[in-house]
Design an enzyme around this catalytic site. Structure first.
Site, PDB file in Angstrom:
ATOM      1  N   CYS A  60       0.805  -1.234   0.000  1.00 42.99           N
ATOM      2  CA  CYS A  60       0.000   0.000   0.000  1.00 42.99           C
ATOM      3  C   CYS A  60       0.833   1.277   0.000  1.00 42.99           C
ATOM      4  CB  CYS A  60      -0.954   0.006   1.197  1.00 42.99           C
ATOM      5  SG  CYS A  60      -0.128   0.014   2.802  1.00 42.99           S
ATOM      6  N   ASN A  61       2.056   1.227   0.510  1.00 40.20           N
ATOM      7  CA  ASN A  61       2.855   2.450   0.595  1.00 40.20           C
ATOM      8  C   ASN A  61       3.856   2.594  -0.539  1.00 40.20           C
ATOM      9  OD1 ASN A  61       1.544   3.422   2.845  1.00 40.20           O
ATOM     10  ND2 ASN A  61       2.935   2.437   4.291  1.00 40.20           N
ATOM     11  N   GLY A  62       3.795   1.688  -1.503  1.00 42.77           N
ATOM     12  CA  GLY A  62       4.583   1.857  -2.718  1.00 42.77           C
ATOM     13  C   GLY A  62       3.896   2.849  -3.648  1.00 42.77           C
ATOM     14  N   MET A 111       2.575   2.520  -6.690  1.00 45.05           N
ATOM     15  CA  MET A 111       1.310   2.056  -7.243  1.00 45.05           C
ATOM     16  C   MET A 111       0.263   1.864  -6.157  1.00 45.05           C
ATOM     17  SD  MET A 111       1.071   2.028 -10.447  1.00 45.05           S
ATOM     18  CE  MET A 111      -0.529   1.264 -10.347  1.00 45.05           C
ATOM     19  N   SER A 113      -1.891 -10.602 -14.503  1.00 42.66           N
ATOM     20  CA  SER A 113      -1.744  -9.908 -15.773  1.00 42.66           C
ATOM     21  C   SER A 113      -0.435  -9.134 -15.765  1.00 42.66           C
ATOM     22  CB  SER A 113      -2.912  -8.944 -16.002  1.00 42.66           C
ATOM     23  OG  SER A 113      -2.769  -8.286 -17.251  1.00 42.66           O
ATOM     24  N   ASN A 146       0.104  -6.567 -17.449  1.00 40.31           N
ATOM     25  CA  ASN A 146      -0.229  -5.144 -17.550  1.00 40.31           C
ATOM     26  C   ASN A 146      -1.729  -4.989 -17.293  1.00 40.31           C
ATOM     27  OD1 ASN A 146      -0.990  -2.502 -18.866  1.00 40.31           O
ATOM     28  ND2 ASN A 146       1.196  -2.480 -19.278  1.00 40.31           N
ATOM     29  N   HIS A 181      10.953   2.097 -20.057  1.00 42.75           N
ATOM     30  CA  HIS A 181      10.446   2.358 -18.714  1.00 42.75           C
ATOM     31  C   HIS A 181      11.407   3.249 -17.939  1.00 42.75           C
ATOM     32  CE1 HIS A 181       7.745  -1.070 -19.535  1.00 42.75           C
ATOM     33  NE2 HIS A 181       6.961  -0.522 -18.622  1.00 42.75           N
ATOM     34  N   HIS A 182      10.951   3.691 -16.792  1.00 41.68           N
ATOM     35  CA  HIS A 182      11.740   4.566 -15.914  1.00 41.68           C
ATOM     36  C   HIS A 182      12.991   3.855 -15.397  1.00 41.68           C
ATOM     37  CE1 HIS A 182      10.069   2.239 -12.530  1.00 41.68           C
ATOM     38  NE2 HIS A 182       8.932   2.267 -13.227  1.00 41.68           N
ATOM     39  N   LYS A 211      12.899   0.763 -12.700  1.00 41.45           N
ATOM     40  CA  LYS A 211      12.295  -0.555 -12.961  1.00 41.45           C
ATOM     41  C   LYS A 211      13.378  -1.631 -12.894  1.00 41.45           C
ATOM     42  CE  LYS A 211       9.256  -3.046 -16.146  1.00 41.45           C
ATOM     43  NZ  LYS A 211       8.362  -3.472 -15.061  1.00 41.45           N
ATOM     44  N   GLY A 263       7.337  -7.249 -18.180  1.00 41.14           N
ATOM     45  CA  GLY A 263       6.333  -8.306 -18.270  1.00 41.14           C
ATOM     46  C   GLY A 263       5.372  -8.070 -19.416  1.00 41.14           C
TER      47      GLY A 263
END
Length: 252
Positions: free
Chosen positions: A9-11, A13, A109, A111, A143-144, A147, A153
């Site tokens: 939860c604190n990441g 995303m 998934s 993505n 990507h950033h 990553k 993926g």
């Protein structure tokens, strides 16, 4: 009201998903899991799944591959369906996911965005026409710089979509620097770029004689993945054991 646990939860995303879920009327985050306890959330946060005693209908996971085994064990034990958004899983971990899905509903998934999952469908059709006409296939993903896994993926899922349509006739090539020879007609080249704050960009290139057809998806914000994850959570809550994908969500 669907009760959801946000694993990670604190990441970055996890925080985006928390904000989007808060705007929804029929789903509520009732607990978060994260070893980083420094952020404040409108729901209780536990440092580990084992310490969480909150009842829920579904878990959404955006953590790291190393946390997947413990998550699957918890999901089976508590019989809580899990939306597995973490990428970079090993072959052994993918097998664990498949085994877990026989006992609890798992949605995995590469993505979570609607656009990417539509892209997977479109390139299947394109491969059937263009590969047969001698077009070479290349995938480029960007990507950033934070990553960890490469290729992404999503890039692998795009390649798998093509291979599925073509009866698994292709093999994947990730690095040509050590081999001095022309490309094989039955290869899909997959290249990765890491830099800056690029959220995510995927190009699927069909290169033929004197013409090129390119399919591109660009993510400008993590919110597209968060919306997909919340939609997946709504879909999966209450489902019977099985392995689900975003295709199932889109087609409902």
């Amino acid at each position: 009201m669907i009760k959801m646990i946000m694993h990670g939860c604190n990441g970055a995303m996890g925080q985006v998903i928390s904000g989007i879920a808060a705007e929804e009327n029929n789903i509520e985050i009732v607990a978060g899991i994260d070893p980083n306890m420094t952020k404040e959330n409108p729901y209780p946060v536990f440092s580990s799944l084992e310490s969480c005693d909150v009842e829920a209908d579904v878990i959404v996971d955006f953590t790291s591959a190393k946390a997947v085994e413990g998550l699957l064990h918890y999901s089976i034990e508590k019989q809580i369906p899990v939306v597995l958004c973490t990428t970079g899983l090993s072959e052994d971990q993918v097998k664990l996911v498949e085994e877990a899905s026989r006992q609890v509903a798992v949605l995995r998934s590469a993505n979570m965005s609607l656009g990417v999952n539509l892209l997977m469908k479109l390139i299947k059709d394109a491969a059937l026409v263009l590969s047969g006409a001698g077009f070479d296939i290349e995938i480029l993903e960007k990507h950033h710089n934070k990553k960890l896994d490469a290729p992404s993926g999503t890039a692998l899922a795009l390649a798998d979509s093509i291979n599925e349509a073509m009866d698994q006739e292709f093999h994947y090539v990730y690095d040509r620097s050590q081999v001095r020879k022309a490309r094989d007609k039955k290869e899909i080249g997959i290249s990765a770029v890491r830099g800056g704050t690029i959220v995510g960009e995927h190009d699927v290139i069909f290169a033929g004689t004197d013409e090129v057809v390119t399919f591109q998806h660009t993510a400008y914000s993590k919110a597209i993945f968060a919306r997909g994850a919340v939609s997946a959570a709504k879909f999966l809550a209450g489902k019977k054991p099985g392995l689900y994908t975003m295709k199932d969500v889109i087609e409902t």
